[in-house]
Design a protein around this motif. Structure first.
Motif, PDB file in Angstrom:
ATOM      1  N   UNK A 181       0.812  -1.091   0.036  1.00  0.00           N
ATOM      2  CA  UNK A 181      -0.076  -0.044  -0.172  1.00  0.00           C
ATOM      3  C   UNK A 181       0.794   1.148   0.126  1.00  0.00           C
ATOM      4  N   UNK A 182       2.009   1.089   0.854  1.00  0.00           N
ATOM      5  CA  UNK A 182       2.890   2.448   0.543  1.00  0.00           C
ATOM      6  C   UNK A 182       4.149   2.082  -0.353  1.00  0.00           C
ATOM      7  N   UNK A 183       4.145   1.281  -1.036  1.00  0.00           N
ATOM      8  CA  UNK A 183       5.197   0.782  -1.876  1.00  0.00           C
ATOM      9  C   UNK A 183       6.281   0.376  -0.836  1.00  0.00           C
ATOM     10  N   UNK A 184       7.790   0.332  -1.260  1.00  0.00           N
ATOM     11  CA  UNK A 184       8.650  -0.233  -0.583  1.00  0.00           C
ATOM     12  C   UNK A 184       8.869   0.803   0.740  1.00  0.00           C
ATOM     13  N   UNK A 185       9.047   0.049   1.764  1.00  0.00           N
ATOM     14  CA  UNK A 185       9.121   0.830   2.991  1.00  0.00           C
ATOM     15  C   UNK A 185      10.470   1.445   3.083  1.00  0.00           C
ATOM     16  N   UNK A 186      10.387   2.790   3.558  1.00  0.00           N
ATOM     17  CA  UNK A 186      11.958   3.589   3.696  1.00  0.00           C
ATOM     18  C   UNK A 186      11.911   4.016   4.967  1.00  0.00           C
ATOM     19  N   UNK A 187      10.755   4.525   5.675  1.00  0.00           N
ATOM     20  CA  UNK A 187      10.946   4.900   6.946  1.00  0.00           C
ATOM     21  C   UNK A 187       9.830   4.428   7.989  1.00  0.00           C
ATOM     22  N   UNK A 188      10.324   4.231   9.307  1.00  0.00           N
ATOM     23  CA  UNK A 188       9.323   3.983  10.360  1.00  0.00           C
ATOM     24  C   UNK A 188       9.344   4.784  11.562  1.00  0.00           C
ATOM     25  N   UNK A 189       8.255   5.689  11.893  1.00  0.00           N
ATOM     26  CA  UNK A 189       8.325   6.577  12.949  1.00  0.00           C
ATOM     27  C   UNK A 189       7.453   6.221  14.113  1.00  0.00           C
ATOM     28  N   UNK A 190       8.055   6.360  15.021  1.00  0.00           N
ATOM     29  CA  UNK A 190       7.202   5.267  16.443  1.00  0.00           C
ATOM     30  C   UNK A 190       7.362   6.584  17.591  1.00  0.00           C
ATOM     31  N   UNK A 191       6.346   6.993  17.894  1.00  0.00           N
ATOM     32  CA  UNK A 191       5.951   7.991  19.121  1.00  0.00           C
ATOM     33  C   UNK A 191       5.853   7.034  20.283  1.00  0.00           C
ATOM     34  N   UNK A 192       6.900   7.061  21.169  1.00  0.00           N
ATOM     35  CA  UNK A 192       7.129   6.285  22.314  1.00  0.00           C
ATOM     36  C   UNK A 192       7.966   6.893  23.401  1.00  0.00           C
ATOM     37  N   UNK A 193       7.867   6.683  24.415  1.00  0.00           N
ATOM     38  CA  UNK A 193       8.600   7.639  25.680  1.00  0.00           C
ATOM     39  C   UNK A 193      10.033   7.481  25.653  1.00  0.00           C
ATOM     40  N   UNK A 194      10.383   8.106  26.671  1.00  0.00           N
ATOM     41  CA  UNK A 194      12.043   8.224  26.631  1.00  0.00           C
ATOM     42  C   UNK A 194      12.809   7.177  27.354  1.00  0.00           C
ATOM     43  N   UNK A 195      14.198   7.273  27.306  1.00  0.00           N
ATOM     44  CA  UNK A 195      15.036   6.255  27.577  1.00  0.00           C
ATOM     45  C   UNK A 195      15.175   6.020  29.100  1.00  0.00           C
ATOM     46  N   UNK A 196      15.671   5.030  29.543  1.00  0.00           N
ATOM     47  CA  UNK A 196      15.876   4.919  30.948  1.00  0.00           C
ATOM     48  C   UNK A 196      16.835   6.153  31.712  1.00  0.00           C
TER      49      UNK A 196
END
Length: 409
Positions: A181-196
């Motif tokens: 649906x998006x063609x060949x995947x190039x980027x993934x962005x994930x909104x998630x919390x901070x590091x330890x």
């Protein structure tokens, strides 16, 4: 420790191969008789332990017959909850999970402890001949990821890493993305919390009936503080590097696990990491580059955004697959991760979230954490388990283990 070469690791991890050995309850032809319950013990009765009680007591394949916790109050409360669910007084209490592992009446364990206990308990349960359902994030360190998978394979156990959201929240995306649906995947962005982060909290009186030294386990000794031990989903031990890898890893087990699964990449780990706002990475998000060239970012305004050569897709955006796609799913028509585990225990199969996948997703979050701690761009050599040319980062592949809570495969 002896290095476990990547080729050996991948061979051990043969992704969907059946587990070919008898379990303690195996009937004729190697299967658990369908009319017999899978007898389960819960280890760790905090906030998530309460959820495990609901999940397993609510599944007719399981009989939750024991609870273990290093705090008497939690242990007694767990017994009360389980007894009420079953309408009896049969649940047994154990302060030591090691005693459970010597008992022949248990077929499997469910681990709902803080992250720093997962690997040790899981390895010892596998060695004792028990199947394992472990909470996410599966491991604390990169080395533990290798150890926990190697242990599951060495002892031929059915082992599930417990992110229900990978399939049940994000699984619908897999046929959409993998159908192009998006063609060949190039980027993934994930909104998630901070590091330890490090924990510097003042000492407070230790509650009666709590074995604080055991709760700390392999982690460095530190004085008791209620917030340090708290299982709060918005704070507590999840924030602190001694016991986890921050909300980056805690929710990352769900969100990165789901995004990578959707893209058919949850068997991979990154090869490079670039700090934000640099020539190599002009974005303001930490960047991990995977072996196939896909860029995976820590950050973004949305839950999950996947960008390809023909457009982008955001979590919950209406879309349909372009064509049918054969993707990995729960086994036996299961609709939740506990039912998948039950089917796999009975039929000696590797679950949808087999330890291999949980360890790989945890590894991405651990590598991000190490990049934050060092402030360095990193190159990860997955075969030799080192950060190329970076001794500081390589020292973080494992952590010192406090005696007597050490472990090895």
């Amino acid at each position: 420790m002896k290095k476990l070469k990547r080729r050996h690791f991948l061979a051990l991890s043969a992704l969907a191969a059946p587990v070919v050995m008898p379990g303690k309850l195996l009937g004729r032809e190697g299967f658990v008789p369908p009319n017999e319950k899978i007898h389960l013990a819960l280890i760790g009765k905090g906030n998530r332990g309460n959820d495990h009680i609901g999940m397993f007591c609510g599944n007719p394949d399981f009989q939750l017959t024991a609870v273990c916790d290093c705090w008497d109050a939690h242990m007694r409360d767990g017994k009360s909850l389980i007894d009420r669910r079953y309408g009896n007084h049969d649940c047994r209490m154990f302060q030591s999970y090691e005693e459970i592992l010597t008992r022949k009446e248990f077929d499997a364990i469910s681990i709902a402890t803080p992250d720093h206990w997962h690997t040790k308990i899981a390895l010892e349960a596998c060695r004792a001949g028990m199947d394992v359902f472990s909470e996410k994030p599966l491991t604390l360190t990169l080395l533990e990821g290798r150890q926990i998978v190697a242990g599951a394979r060495k002892y031929n156990r059915v082992c599930s890493s417990g992110s229900q959201r990978v399939m049940e929240d994000y699984g619908y995306m897999a046929p959409i993305i993998q159908s192009g649906v998006v063609g060949e995947v190039r980027e993934i962005h994930v909104g998630v919390g901070p590091a330890g982060v490090d924990c510097y909290l003042p000492e407070e009186p230790t509650p009666e009936g709590l074995d604080w030294d055991r709760w700390l386990g392999q982690a460095p000794w530190a004085p008791f503080n209620a917030e340090r031990m708290s299982g709060s989903y918005g704070g507590g031990w999840r924030r602190f590097s001694d016991y986890g890898n921050g909300f980056l890893a805690d929710w990352g087990a769900h969100k990165y696990g789901g995004a990578l699964y959707a893209c058919g990449m949850d068997h991979m780990v990154p090869v490079k990491v670039f700090q934000p706002n640099t020539e190599a990475n002009p974005s303001n998000e930490m960047l991990a580059v995977f072996p196939n060239g896909v860029k995976v970012y820590h950050g973004g305004p949305h839950d999950i955004t996947i960008i390809g050569t023909e457009g982008e897709y955001r979590h919950r955006q209406p879309a349909k697959p372009r064509h049918a796609v054969n993707v990995r799913r729960y086994h036996g028509g299961a609709t939740n991760i506990v039912a998948d585990f039950a089917f796999c225990v009975r039929n000696r199969l590797r679950p949808f979230q087999d330890f291999f996948y949980g360890a790989r997703t945890a590894a991405l979050c651990q590598i991000f954490n190490i990049a934050y701690k060092t402030g360095h761009d990193l190159t990860w050599d997955d075969e030799n388990m080192v950060f190329v040319g970076d001794e500081v980062a390589t020292r973080m592949v494992s952590r010192p283990q406090r005696a007597p809570y050490t472990f090895e495969v």
